[in-house]
Design a protein around this motif. Structure first.
Motif, mmCIF file in Angstrom:
data_model
loop_
_atom_site.group_PDB
_atom_site.id
_atom_site.type_symbol
_atom_site.label_atom_id
_atom_site.label_comp_id
_atom_site.label_asym_id
_atom_site.label_seq_id
_atom_site.Cartn_x
_atom_site.Cartn_y
_atom_site.Cartn_z
ATOM 1 N N TRP A 174 0.873 -1.176 0.000
ATOM 2 C CA TRP A 174 0.000 0.000 0.000
ATOM 3 C C TRP A 174 0.903 1.216 0.000
ATOM 4 O O TRP A 174 1.869 1.296 0.765
ATOM 5 N N THR A 182 -2.802 5.942 -0.052
ATOM 6 C CA THR A 182 -3.466 6.310 -1.305
ATOM 7 C C THR A 182 -4.176 5.071 -1.862
ATOM 8 O O THR A 182 -5.395 5.007 -1.881
ATOM 9 N N GLU A 183 -3.383 4.078 -2.279
ATOM 10 C CA GLU A 183 -3.956 2.847 -2.826
ATOM 11 C C GLU A 183 -2.884 1.777 -2.873
ATOM 12 O O GLU A 183 -1.728 2.012 -2.544
ATOM 13 N N ASN A 187 -4.532 -1.859 -6.985
ATOM 14 C CA ASN A 187 -5.852 -2.046 -6.374
ATOM 15 C C ASN A 187 -6.195 -0.871 -5.467
ATOM 16 O O ASN A 187 -5.334 -0.078 -5.109
ATOM 17 N N ASN A 188 -7.465 -0.769 -5.117
ATOM 18 C CA ASN A 188 -7.915 0.205 -4.127
ATOM 19 C C ASN A 188 -7.884 -0.441 -2.750
ATOM 20 O O ASN A 188 -8.075 -1.651 -2.612
ATOM 21 N N THR A 199 -12.682 3.878 2.953
ATOM 22 C CA THR A 199 -11.764 3.908 1.817
ATOM 23 C C THR A 199 -11.558 5.344 1.368
ATOM 24 O O THR A 199 -12.437 6.193 1.542
ATOM 25 N N ARG A 200 -10.417 5.625 0.808
ATOM 26 C CA ARG A 200 -10.090 6.989 0.392
ATOM 27 C C ARG A 200 -11.077 7.482 -0.672
ATOM 28 O O ARG A 200 -11.484 6.732 -1.559
ATOM 29 N N ILE A 206 -5.854 8.849 -6.711
ATOM 30 C CA ILE A 206 -6.039 7.408 -6.843
ATOM 31 C C ILE A 206 -6.794 7.082 -8.131
ATOM 32 O O ILE A 206 -7.478 7.935 -8.699
ATOM 33 N N ARG A 212 -14.066 -0.989 -7.482
ATOM 34 C CA ARG A 212 -14.340 -0.153 -6.302
ATOM 35 C C ARG A 212 -15.755 0.385 -6.354
ATOM 36 O O ARG A 212 -16.510 0.279 -5.378
ATOM 37 N N THR A 244 -8.701 -5.300 -0.376
ATOM 38 C CA THR A 244 -8.470 -4.515 -1.580
ATOM 39 C C THR A 244 -9.485 -4.931 -2.635
ATOM 40 O O THR A 244 -10.095 -6.004 -2.528
ATOM 41 N N SER A 246 -9.969 -5.015 -7.067
ATOM 42 C CA SER A 246 -9.405 -4.813 -8.400
ATOM 43 C C SER A 246 -10.161 -5.702 -9.376
ATOM 44 O O SER A 246 -10.850 -6.645 -8.977
#
Length: 287
Positions: A174, A182-183, A187-188, A199-200, A206, A212, A244, A246
Motif C-alpha cells: 500500500w 493512497t492505494e 488495487n484500491n 476507503t479513500r 487514486i 471499487r 483490496t 481490483s
C-alpha cells in the motif's frame, strides 16, 4: 496453444504481432490500458471499463481508434477464439508514432493510435487460493506522478512496489503519501472498523476503480455503512479487517499490514461477504 491477439485491426497469432519501435507507448509510456475480467466466458463490468477508458483518453488528448461497439466485439471474439472461461482481456491504446522519436506529440490528424488486446487464461480465478488465505501487505512511500486517476501504462513504480513486498515474503504494497494511504500497487485499499467500510475518496490521487465503484454500491445496497475518507497505516493496523478491490482479484482480504496481524489472521467476514456479493451480482450482469 498459441494465443490469438488483436493488433491495429487484425487478429494474429501472438508470435506474429508487431508494433513499431517508434511507438510512443514503447518510448514514452504514452498510453492507457484497461483489464476486463472474464468469468464463465463472459465479460465482467465491460461498460464501466469502457467509460473509464474514454475518460483516460480524453484526459491525455488521445484519440479512440474504434467505436465502443467494435471494442466489445473484439473482446468477445478474443474470448471465443482463445476459449477463455476464466481470465482477463488486456487492452492498451497508445498515441502511436509518426515515424521518429520526439517529446512533442505527433499530429493527431495524421497519426492513428495503436490498439492492442490480448487474453490471459486464469482458471480458478473466482475461487483462488489467495482469496481464501488473504494477502500480506507492506507500506511504501508513494512517489508516483500526480495524475493517478488516469490509467496509464506508467507502471514501473507499482511494479517495484510489488517486488519490495515479495522480497520480504509479502504479497503487495500500500502506498502512503503525506501520512495517508493512497492505494495499493494495482488495487484500491479499504479498512473495516466497527462494521464501517472506510476507503479513500476519489480524486486525482487514486485510480477511480471500476470494481471499487461496484463493490461500494453493492455494500450500500446490502445496508453496510461506507465512509470515504483517508486513513493512515497505523489506523489500518488497528482496524477489524482490511481488503483490496481490483478487476483481476475482485475483493481480496488483507490479513497482515507491516507485520501486524489483522484480527485472527484469517480473511474477515465483511471482506468475504463482499466478495461473494460482488461475484454473484457481477455474473448476473456479465455480457
Amino acid at each position: 496453444m498459441t494465443r490469438t491477439v488483436f493488433v491495429n485491426g487484425a487478429y494474429v497469432p501472438e508470435n506474429e504481432a508487431k508494433i513499431s519501435i517508434f511507438d510512443r507507448g514503447f518510448l514514452m509510456a504514452d498510453g492507457v490500458y484497461e483489464v476486463t475480467s472474464v468469468l464463465q466466458g463472459k465479460l465482467i463490468d465491460f461498460e464501466g471499463h469502457a467509460v473509464r477508458l474514454e475518460r483516460s483518453l480524453n484526459e491525455l488528448d488521445m484519440g479512440m481508434p474504434c467505436t465502443m461497439d467494435e471494442l466489445l466485439e473484439i473482446h468477445r471474439e478474443l474470448v471465443r477464439v482463445n476459449e477463455i472461461d476464466e481470465g482477463l482481456v488486456y487492452l492498451q491504446i497508445t498515441r502511436g508514432s509518426d515515424g521518429d522519436r520526439d517529446f512533442a506529440f505527433p499530429d493527431p490528424e495524421t497519426t492513428k493510435p495503436t490498439l492492442v488486446l490480448f487474453t490471459q487464461s486464469k482458471p480458478g480465478m473466482a475461487n483462488s487460493a489467495a482469496s481464501q488465505k488473504g494477502a500480506k501487505i507492506i507500506s511504501i512511500e508513494d512517489i508516483r506522478w500526480g495524475r493517478r486517476d488516469i490509467k496509464t501504462v506508467q507502471l514501473l513504480y507499482p511494479s517495484m512496489g510489488k517486488m519490495m513486498a515479495k522480497k520480504v515474503g509479502c504479497d503487495d504494497a500500500w502506498m502512503v503519501e503525506e501520512g495517508f494511504v493512497t492505494e495499493g500497487t494495482s488495487n484500491n485499499a479499504y479498512i473495516v472498523k466497527g462494521n464501517k467500510i472506510i476507503t479513500r475518496g476519489l480524486s486525482n490521487d487514486i485510480l477511480h476503480g471500476i470494481t471499487r465503484a461496484a463493490v461500494l454500491r453493492m455494500a450500500k445496497e446490502a445496508q453496510m455503512e461506507v465512509e470515504e475518507r483517508s486513513f493512515t497505516i497505523e489506523e489500518a493496523k488497528e482496524a477489524d479487517e482490511a481488503f483490496t478491490t481490483s478487476a483481476s482479484a475482485f475483493v481480496m482480504p488483507v490479513v497482515e499490514i507491516d507485520g501486524a496481524t489483522m484480527g485472527d489472521g484469517t480473511p474477515g467476514p465483511i471482506a468475504k461477504r463482499l466478495r461473494e456479493i460482488y461475484l454473484d451480482e457481477s455474473l448476473k450482469k456479465a455480457i
